[in-house]
Design an enzyme around this catalytic site. Structure first.
Site, PDB file in Angstrom:
ATOM      1  N   ASP A   1       4.960  32.478  -7.061  1.00 54.53           N
ATOM      2  CA  ASP A   1       5.805  32.985  -8.144  1.00 54.53           C
ATOM      3  C   ASP A   1       6.122  34.451  -7.862  1.00 54.53           C
ATOM      4  O   ASP A   1       5.217  35.270  -7.691  1.00 54.53           O
ATOM      5  CB  ASP A   1       5.049  32.836  -9.474  1.00 54.53           C
ATOM      6  CG  ASP A   1       5.931  33.150 -10.668  1.00 54.53           C
ATOM      7  OD1 ASP A   1       7.160  33.265 -10.494  1.00 54.53           O
ATOM      8  OD2 ASP A   1       5.378  33.283 -11.781  1.00 54.53           O
TER       9      ASP A   1
ATOM     10  N   ASP B   1      12.764  31.554  -8.847  1.00 52.50           N
ATOM     11  CA  ASP B   1      11.797  32.424  -8.165  1.00 52.50           C
ATOM     12  C   ASP B   1      10.389  31.850  -8.085  1.00 52.50           C
ATOM     13  O   ASP B   1       9.445  32.583  -7.876  1.00 52.50           O
ATOM     14  CB  ASP B   1      11.764  33.792  -8.847  1.00 52.50           C
ATOM     15  CG  ASP B   1      10.962  33.761 -10.141  1.00 52.50           C
ATOM     16  OD1 ASP B   1      11.086  32.778 -10.884  1.00 52.50           O
ATOM     17  OD2 ASP B   1      10.212  34.712 -10.390  1.00 52.50           O
ATOM     18  N   GLU B   2      10.237  30.558  -8.265  1.00 47.41           N
ATOM     19  CA  GLU B   2       8.891  29.987  -8.112  1.00 47.41           C
ATOM     20  C   GLU B   2       8.959  28.565  -7.585  1.00 47.41           C
ATOM     21  O   GLU B   2       9.935  27.847  -7.808  1.00 47.41           O
ATOM     22  CB  GLU B   2       8.096  30.048  -9.418  1.00 47.41           C
ATOM     23  CG  GLU B   2       8.738  29.309 -10.552  1.00 47.41           C
ATOM     24  CD  GLU B   2       7.909  29.371 -11.834  1.00 47.41           C
ATOM     25  OE1 GLU B   2       6.706  29.050 -11.806  1.00 47.41           O
ATOM     26  OE2 GLU B   2       8.486  29.722 -12.865  1.00 47.41           O
TER      27      GLU B   2
HETATM   28 MG   LIG Z   1       8.361  34.962 -11.510  1.00 45.72          MG
END
Ligand SMILES: [Mg+2]
Length: 379
Positions: A9, A103-104
């Site tokens: 993350d 974003d993960e």
């Molecule tokens: Mg994040």
């Protein structure tokens, strides 16, 4: 079978990308979100968090809490490009990547134990590569399943790296002291309800009599909560949608100029792509070469083959030919090879069947060696 799952993350992703692009934002409380009307905070820098600002908070409130903050609307295409770069790295580290958001992602590292000295070291390398290639910071959770990996990545943010033990006692020691709200899916309402049952921690939940749990939440949710409270979760890491291409690209720390270096890099990339294709059980009919020069001028060139392949030597031969046909001048910053146009219904190849069977066996051995001794062994 024991699994090894990473949850990766990115830390304060949009804000971190903005701070990378705009040095004047660095070290300052930066708040990104809708500025018009009833906008909410979408991300804020860690500097802004110290003022109590957090995502999903109304922008008005953030402005009151942090009047000296820098407020911007955000630049989604920029974040998308950064996300693309980060996911390239994810795919370089694992053949099975499940994106959760921009974003993960979950990365399945199962079966790759032999390629890494340890999952922990591999995660350190992943974090370092992300930092070096994108100047962004990621937190990683390592665990035997998705549920625990997701909790772990969040525990020591930013720049966190938390590994959950594989054994039941270790999992309990990790999980049980945590507040029950850490469980994925336990929202405010469920948390409130659990508090009335004197359940504060995951351990409290695990010790709650089954009948009480069923009475409060019904059979299905009770069973889920029970399993999670023991750290059990057998959902697979599932790459989203059908994968359209399998590839690998590499940015070089120094531009490559010598023909021998370029061919060596192509040879390495072809081996990586071949391995990935075989691991995914795919053969590609179209091979694409990507070349980026030091000045960022980028070309892609493709060739579609009569017979699909996942053999390293064939991928290398095509990539090398494409490179020579392109004949770029100047230093080379990036090279990439990918295979696409997967063959779903493989026709029987009447000619060259014998050589193919031999090659299949050869690459079976190569892959087994790679699995055992690390991917760098065959060079
Ligand atoms: Mg994040």
């Amino acid at each position: 079978m024991n699994r090894t799952i990473f949850h990766v993350d990115m830390d304060a992703f949009f804000a971190a990308v903005e701070q990378r692009e705009h040095p004047e934002y660095r070290g300052k409380p930066l708040i990104i979100g809708g500025l018009a009307g009833r906008g909410v905070v979408s991300t804020c820098s860690y500097e802004a968090r110290t003022y109590g600002v957090h995502s999903a908070m109304p922008m008005e409130r953030a402005q009151r809490l942090c009047p000296q903050g820098i407020f911007i609307e955000g630049n989604y295409p920029l974040y998308q490009a950064a996300s693309h770069d980060v996911f390239e790295i994810f795919h370089a580290f694992s053949p099975v990547v499940e994106p959760l958001s921009i974003d993960e992602a979950f990365l399945d590292m199962t079966g790759m134990e032999r390629l890494m000295t340890s999952p922990h070291d591999y995660a350190v390398r992943l974090k370092r590569e992300i930092r070096e290639k994108t100047q962004l910071v990621a937190s990683v959770g390592i665990a035997p399943n998705k549920f625990l990996a997701k909790i772990a990545s969040d525990l020591e943010k930013p720049d966190g790296l938390v590994e959950v033990p594989q054994d039941a006692a270790g999992i309990r020691a990790f999980l049980w002291p945590l507040p029950v709200s850490r469980i994925w899916g336990v929202g405010k309402k469920t948390e409130q309800h659990l508090l009335t049952l004197r359940v504060r921690t995951v351990g409290d939940l695990a010790k709650l009599p089954e009948a009480t749990l069923k009475k409060s939440f019904g059979e299905k949710t009770a069973a889920q909560l029970r399993a999670l409270s023991h750290g059990l979760d057998d959902r697979p890491v599932a790459p989203r949608g059908p994968q359209k291409s399998i590839g690998r690209e590499e940015t070089f720390t120094e531009d490559l100029r010598a023909q021998a270096d370029i061919e060596r890099a192509l040879h390495y990339l072809a081996g990586e792509v071949g391995w990935r294709l075989r691991k995914a059980g795919r053969k590609a009919r179209t091979i694409t070469l990507k070349v980026r020069r030091g000045d960022f001028h980028t070309w892609t060139r493709s060739r579609t083959l009569g017979r699909p392949t996942n053999f390293d030597d064939e991928l290398y031969a095509v990539a090398k030919q494409l490179y020579h046909d392109l004949h770029p001048t100047g230093g080379i910053r990036l090279l990439g090879i990918s295979g696409s146009n997967f063959d779903e219904s493989e026709e029987l190849a009447l000619f060259g069947e014998e050589t193919n069977a031999k090659k299949e066996r050869l690459y079976g051995v190569v892959d087994a060696l790679k699995q055992r001794f690390g991917r760098d062994i065959i060079k």
